[in-house]
Design an enzyme around this catalytic site. Sequence first.
Site, PDB file in Angstrom:
ATOM      1  N   SER A  26      32.290 -26.574   0.691  1.00 56.45           N
ATOM      2  CA  SER A  26      32.985 -27.561   1.711  1.00 56.45           C
ATOM      3  C   SER A  26      32.045 -28.381   2.598  1.00 56.45           C
ATOM      4  O   SER A  26      32.254 -29.578   2.687  1.00 56.45           O
ATOM      5  CB  SER A  26      34.206 -26.807   2.257  1.00 56.45           C
ATOM      6  OG  SER A  26      34.837 -27.563   2.966  1.00 56.45           O
ATOM      7  N   HIS A 107      28.606 -22.944  12.339  1.00 57.33           N
ATOM      8  CA  HIS A 107      29.410 -21.942  12.780  1.00 57.33           C
ATOM      9  C   HIS A 107      28.555 -20.978  13.282  1.00 57.33           C
ATOM     10  O   HIS A 107      27.453 -20.425  12.988  1.00 57.33           O
ATOM     11  CB  HIS A 107      30.204 -21.334  11.852  1.00 57.33           C
ATOM     12  CG  HIS A 107      31.189 -20.375  12.314  1.00 57.33           C
ATOM     13  ND1 HIS A 107      31.831 -20.293  13.353  1.00 57.33           N
ATOM     14  CD2 HIS A 107      31.494 -19.235  11.616  1.00 57.33           C
ATOM     15  CE1 HIS A 107      32.545 -19.156  13.571  1.00 57.33           C
ATOM     16  NE2 HIS A 107      32.474 -18.542  12.516  1.00 57.33           N
TER      17      HIS A 107
END
Length: 339
Positions: A26, A107
């Site tokens: 993604s 992240h």
Amino acid sequence: MKVYYDADTSLAPLADKKISIIGYGSQGHAHALNLHDSGMQVTVGLRPGSANAEKATAAGLTVMAIPDAAAYGDIVMLLLPDQYHKEVYKRDVEPNLIPGDTLAFGHGFNIHYKEIVPPDYVDVIMIAPKSPGHLVRRTYMQGSGTPCLIAVEQDYSGRARDVALAWAKGIGGTRAGVIETTFKNETETDLFGEQAVLCGGSAELIKAGFEVLTEAGYPPELAYFECMHEMKLIVDLYYEGGLSRMNFSVSDTAEYGGMTRGPRVITEQTRDAMRGILKEVQSGAFAREFLQENETGRKKLQRLREENAQHPIEKTGRELRRMMAWLFKSKDQKEEIEA
């Protein structure tokens, strides 16, 4: 808090850099394609036999084995699922880092919880779009972008922040606004938001509402529309203009009922439970639990997925969505969503 836009940075810090992106899911595909379209030298690192290799090659990207991509890149961005970072980093990335390289993340999980401890001779940065990858790509192609967070954990070169901002610009983030934060704050707020509100809290609220209505004898189709389908309409109003926009747009009956009854659902006991969730995130207890779950075969996760798929709201939803042709842009998308 300063917000950075296109005029506040340039792509120059990336201009002579070889960029390797590990992963093409993604976020990986969005970062790779957006940077490529912004004129950068982008290589994608994938495991042998990856189903995404053909997709990346067809999109005009160079594909390498992960160790080769890590050795090639001046900037190496790990965009794999969190649970795979440590193994891939230790085996394929760390041995190929040299002084002055940049190690990047989408992240903060593995850096913040010290699953990965980089050598002191590399920059460590984060560029985290506040959006799923398909929207990062779609908005870029539309000429806009999605807001991003950036952070610098280690600044060996003295230019790490400039590289992070340039990367954010290259994927379209500075078109929407970029905020500087820390790995700690991004990780802890992200996990808490997912668990207590976005993925956990909202799903449980929707299921509970459906259950209460159907237990009282109301048709599941009506319960689905009220508790699931119309949620998007409300969330879109939140997205456009916050709580005030939502209250302005709904009926006076809905506004009064929501304001007087909502606090009876979300009580101080609920907030205490949310505080407990936050403490588990802050202490690392959740991270340890999640990583242990993956190391032991993901049996609990698989059981929960199966239970969720069998919930009556899912059966009702699958039947009703067959009526809603407008939901699907293509036959493939319909088959993917309803699989």
